[in-house]
Write an enzyme that holds these catalytic residues in place. Structure first.
Site, PDB file in Angstrom:
ATOM      1  N   GLU A   1      29.562 -20.149  11.195  1.00  0.00           N
ATOM      2  CA  GLU A   1      30.015 -18.799  10.868  1.00  0.00           C
ATOM      3  C   GLU A   1      28.827 -17.839  10.955  1.00  0.00           C
ATOM      4  O   GLU A   1      27.778 -18.092  10.384  1.00  0.00           O
ATOM      5  CB  GLU A   1      30.586 -18.802   9.439  1.00  0.00           C
ATOM      6  CG  GLU A   1      31.232 -17.504   9.050  1.00  0.00           C
ATOM      7  CD  GLU A   1      32.166 -17.004  10.145  1.00  0.00           C
ATOM      8  OE1 GLU A   1      33.212 -17.612  10.347  1.00  0.00           O
ATOM      9  OE2 GLU A   1      31.829 -16.000  10.830  1.00  0.00           O
TER      10      GLU A   1
ATOM     11  N   CYS B   1      21.629 -17.550   3.135  1.00  0.00           N
ATOM     12  CA  CYS B   1      21.410 -18.250   4.405  1.00  0.00           C
ATOM     13  C   CYS B   1      19.963 -18.293   4.908  1.00  0.00           C
ATOM     14  O   CYS B   1      19.481 -19.354   5.289  1.00  0.00           O
ATOM     15  CB  CYS B   1      22.271 -17.616   5.497  1.00  0.00           C
ATOM     16  SG  CYS B   1      23.964 -18.186   5.427  1.00  0.00           S
TER      17      CYS B   1
ATOM     18  N   LYS C   1      23.013 -22.043  15.089  1.00  0.00           N
ATOM     19  CA  LYS C   1      23.187 -21.321  13.817  1.00  0.00           C
ATOM     20  C   LYS C   1      21.851 -21.191  13.089  1.00  0.00           C
ATOM     21  O   LYS C   1      21.463 -20.109  12.645  1.00  0.00           O
ATOM     22  CB  LYS C   1      24.208 -22.073  12.960  1.00  0.00           C
ATOM     23  CG  LYS C   1      24.295 -21.626  11.529  1.00  0.00           C
ATOM     24  CD  LYS C   1      24.972 -20.286  11.372  1.00  0.00           C
ATOM     25  CE  LYS C   1      24.865 -19.830   9.933  1.00  0.00           C
ATOM     26  NZ  LYS C   1      25.792 -18.843   9.509  1.00  0.00           N
TER      27      LYS C   1
HETATM   28  C1  UDX Z   1      22.960 -13.527   7.500  1.00  0.00           C
HETATM   29  C2  UDX Z   1      23.206 -13.397   9.017  1.00  0.00           C
HETATM   30  O1  UDX Z   1      23.084 -12.007   9.388  1.00  0.00           O
HETATM   31  C3  UDX Z   1      24.587 -13.917   9.368  1.00  0.00           C
HETATM   32  O2  UDX Z   1      24.786 -13.877  10.770  1.00  0.00           O
HETATM   33  C4  UDX Z   1      24.730 -15.363   8.865  1.00  0.00           C
HETATM   34  O3  UDX Z   1      26.034 -15.835   9.096  1.00  0.00           O
HETATM   35  C5  UDX Z   1      24.423 -15.442   7.377  1.00  0.00           C
HETATM   36  O4  UDX Z   1      23.133 -14.877   7.107  1.00  0.00           O
HETATM   37  P1  UDX Z   1      23.699 -12.172   5.324  1.00  0.00           P
HETATM   38  O5  UDX Z   1      22.633 -12.954   4.639  1.00  0.00           O
HETATM   39  O6  UDX Z   1      25.058 -12.164   4.719  1.00  0.00           O
HETATM   40  O7  UDX Z   1      23.898 -12.695   6.844  1.00  0.00           O
HETATM   41  O8  UDX Z   1      23.246 -10.633   5.465  1.00  0.00           O
HETATM   42  P2  UDX Z   1      22.198  -9.876   6.423  1.00  0.00           P
HETATM   43  O9  UDX Z   1      22.800  -8.569   6.773  1.00  0.00           O
HETATM   44  O10 UDX Z   1      21.733 -10.704   7.533  1.00  0.00           O
HETATM   45  O11 UDX Z   1      20.992  -9.566   5.435  1.00  0.00           O
HETATM   46  C6  UDX Z   1      20.143 -10.579   4.917  1.00  0.00           C
HETATM   47  C7  UDX Z   1      18.985  -9.968   4.171  1.00  0.00           C
HETATM   48  O12 UDX Z   1      18.090  -9.311   5.071  1.00  0.00           O
HETATM   49  C8  UDX Z   1      19.389  -8.904   3.142  1.00  0.00           C
HETATM   50  O13 UDX Z   1      18.610  -9.076   1.981  1.00  0.00           O
HETATM   51  C9  UDX Z   1      19.056  -7.609   3.830  1.00  0.00           C
HETATM   52  O14 UDX Z   1      18.767  -6.574   2.930  1.00  0.00           O
HETATM   53  C10 UDX Z   1      17.804  -8.009   4.621  1.00  0.00           C
HETATM   54  N1  UDX Z   1      17.537  -7.147   5.779  1.00  0.00           N
HETATM   55  C11 UDX Z   1      18.424  -7.087   6.817  1.00  0.00           C
HETATM   56  C12 UDX Z   1      16.350  -6.420   5.837  1.00  0.00           C
HETATM   57  O15 UDX Z   1      15.513  -6.472   4.921  1.00  0.00           O
HETATM   58  N2  UDX Z   1      16.098  -5.651   6.935  1.00  0.00           N
HETATM   59  C13 UDX Z   1      16.959  -5.562   7.987  1.00  0.00           C
HETATM   60  O16 UDX Z   1      16.645  -4.847   8.950  1.00  0.00           O
HETATM   61  C14 UDX Z   1      18.171  -6.305   7.921  1.00  0.00           C
END
Ligand code: UDX
Ligand code: ADP
Length: 459
Positions: free
Chosen positions: A157, A272, A216
């Site tokens: 996913e 994740c 993944k």
């Molecule tokens: C992530 C992956 O994006 C997704 O494809 C996978 O299935 C699960 O892990 P998620 O952890 O739900 O998803 O959110 P994501 O939007 O990736 O953000 C993860 C973390 O990175 C957050 O703490 C967010 O604030 C941080 N982040 C994200 C940053 O600090 N800077 C960015 O530019 C993007």
């Protein structure tokens, strides 16, 4: 056709809700050993906050989407079974702190084998180490009833929390990993037909099982690596007077780099990224690839340093002591638009501030007080020597900031941008400090109001 999903969490719940929505003729049953969680899914207050999720569940629940605690019945009746149970980092024994703990998955596989009386397609949804499908296949084969056949597919996913519904409705790609045999190809075809109800077939990629599993981990490692890279540059910006958002915009304009996932912040959180990178590190080590292991491990090291660095900056600005000071934390979830706090940078920052004897007033629009206290491991009524609460969970941002020495923004919720900062400033202790972790606020305006403001990646 009948689908069962084992695990009614942040992945299983939204994914099955969207499948049920898009495939009205398929009956989808989501089961969980946690009966309380199932009861919440059947109530108006869903256990998972996701924009758009409540509407999808409203449309489908009771029609062709069911939430049940009867795991055996769902397995027995299903043609396709998604395994969406949690696979946390191991906390004990060999590989502790790095390897994935596969015990829930194994229990789940054994349960499927024990209950199934007809052929099943078993789909790995949880993020797993490479070659887990093989393990599941072995367990199923060893425990199964005579004449029953299983095909294990990997279907990782890629949804991100906070945008889960739109990610599921309009994914960049769907990945299906199948055994390279006629039976494997047939199982893949059945799964692909489900997704093809709403996803163009050219976006559905098929690979062998191990490529799918490794893709993944690799996708998450690359995404997290971009964040650690820009966070490393943010530290340099703070020393040199460069502005990290300007640097990100400048490099992101290069089509080879691209603009996404370049937002410097307090460090990535979520269930994740860290888990998957540590998993990758463990895999590399297992195969003796020590340099590759050290390379990926550094992404996590940088992330830990970013959180720690932010706290040091706060303490230094507040005249080198936060002992007994009230500090307001705006946001506790690991990102906006979710109530999930797993691995949230806010937890690490809050714990380090508590170690420095600060008292915290925390407000998050979606995270419950019980969750905050549980994450911080402090009794809700804990007080300091003066009788002030160590952790107060405030009903809104204004209440959190009242009489605070500093505000620390930790989650980029939109509502924090819209607050009346003149009112907030008036109610704070002076000088009023504001530390903008996700750098979402207008620093010029806030300085004019009178705040002493610090942002990540700004000198
Ligand atoms: C992530 C992956 O994006 C997704 O494809 C996978 O299935 C699960 O892990 P998620 O952890 O739900 O998803 O959110 P994501 O939007 O990736 O953000 C993860 C973390 O990175 C957050 O703490 C967010 O604030 C941080 N982040 C994200 C940053 O600090 N800077 C960015 O530019 C993007
Ligand atoms: P994710 O973010 O991967 O969805 P969650 O922790 O939110 O992770 O959800 C995983 C769910 O799986 C939990 O609700 C947990 O109770 C459930 N679960 C774990 N093991 C089993 C099992 N053997 N049978 C049924 N449900 C299980």
């Amino acid at each position: 056709m009948k689908i069962a999903c084992i695990g009614a969490g942040y992945v299983g719940g939204p994914t099955m809700a969207v499948i049920a929505d898009k495939c009205p003729e398929i009956t989808v049953t989501v089961v969980d050993v946690n009966a309380q969680r199932i009861a919440q899914w059947n109530s108006p207050e869903l256990p998972v906050y996701e924009p758009g999720l409540a509407e999808v569940v409203e449309r489908t629940r009771g029609r062709n989407l069911f939430f049940s605690a009867d795991v055996d019945a769902a397995i027995h009746d299903a043609d396709v079974i998604f395994m969406s149970v949690n696979t946390p980092t191991k906390t004990y024994g060999e590989g502790a702190g790095k390897a994935a703990d596969l015990r829930y998955l194994e229990i789940c596989a054994r349960k499927i084998a024990a209950v199934a009386e007809s052929d099943k397609i078993v789909v790995e949804k949880s993020t797993l180490p490479v070659r887990t499908a093989e393990t599941i296949q072995l367990i199923l084969a060893a425990e199964k009833k005579q004449g029953v056949n299983f095909q294990v597919l990997s279907n990782p996913e890629f949804l991100a929390e906070g945008t889960a519904i739109t990610d599921l409705e309009n994914p960049d790609r769907v990945l299906v990993g199948a055994e390279e045999t006629p039976a494997g190809a047939e199982a893949a075809r059945i799964l692909i037909d489900i997704y093809a109800h709403w996803i163009p077939r050219d976006k559905i990629l098929t690979t062998n099982v191990w490529s799918s599993e490794l893709s993944k981990l690799t996708a998450n490692a690359f995404l997290a690596q971009r964040i650690s890279s820009i966070n490393a540059i943010s530290a340099l910006c703070e020393e040199t007077g460069a502005n990290v958002d300007e640097v990100a915009a400048a490099i992101g304009a290069d089509a080879r780099i691209g603009p996404k996932f370049l937002k410097a912040s307090v460090g990535f959180g979520g269930s994740c990224f860290q888990k998957d990178i540590l998993n990758l590190v463990y895999l590399c080590e297992h195969f003796g690839l020590h340099e590759a292991a050290r390379y990926w491990e550094q992404v996590v090291t940088m992330n830990d340093w970013q959180k720690h660095r932010f706290v040091r900056r706060i303490v230094k600005a507040l005249f080198n002591t936060v002992s007994g000071k009230r500090i307001a934390l705006f946001g506790f979830a690991f990102k906006k638009e979710t109530n999930d706090t797993r691995e949230s940078a806010a937890i690490a920052v809050a714990k380090e501030l508590l170690d420095e004897q600060a008292n915290l007033a925390i407000y998050d629009p979606k995270v419950s007080a019980a969750q905050i206290h549980a994450d911080l491991g402090l009794a809700p009524d804990a007080t300091d020597e003066q009788g002030c609460p160590r952790v107060e969970v405030a009903p809104d941002a204004y209440a959190a900031a009242a009489q605070a020495h500093a505000i620390v923004v930790l989650t980029g919720w939109d509502e924090f941008v819209r607050l009346d900062y003149r009112r907030i400033h008036a109610a704070m202790r002076k000088p009023a400090f504001l530390f903008d972790g996700p750098t979402i606020l207008n620093h010029k305006q806030l300085s004019e109001i009178g705040f002493t403001i610090h942002g990540i990646g700004r000198g």
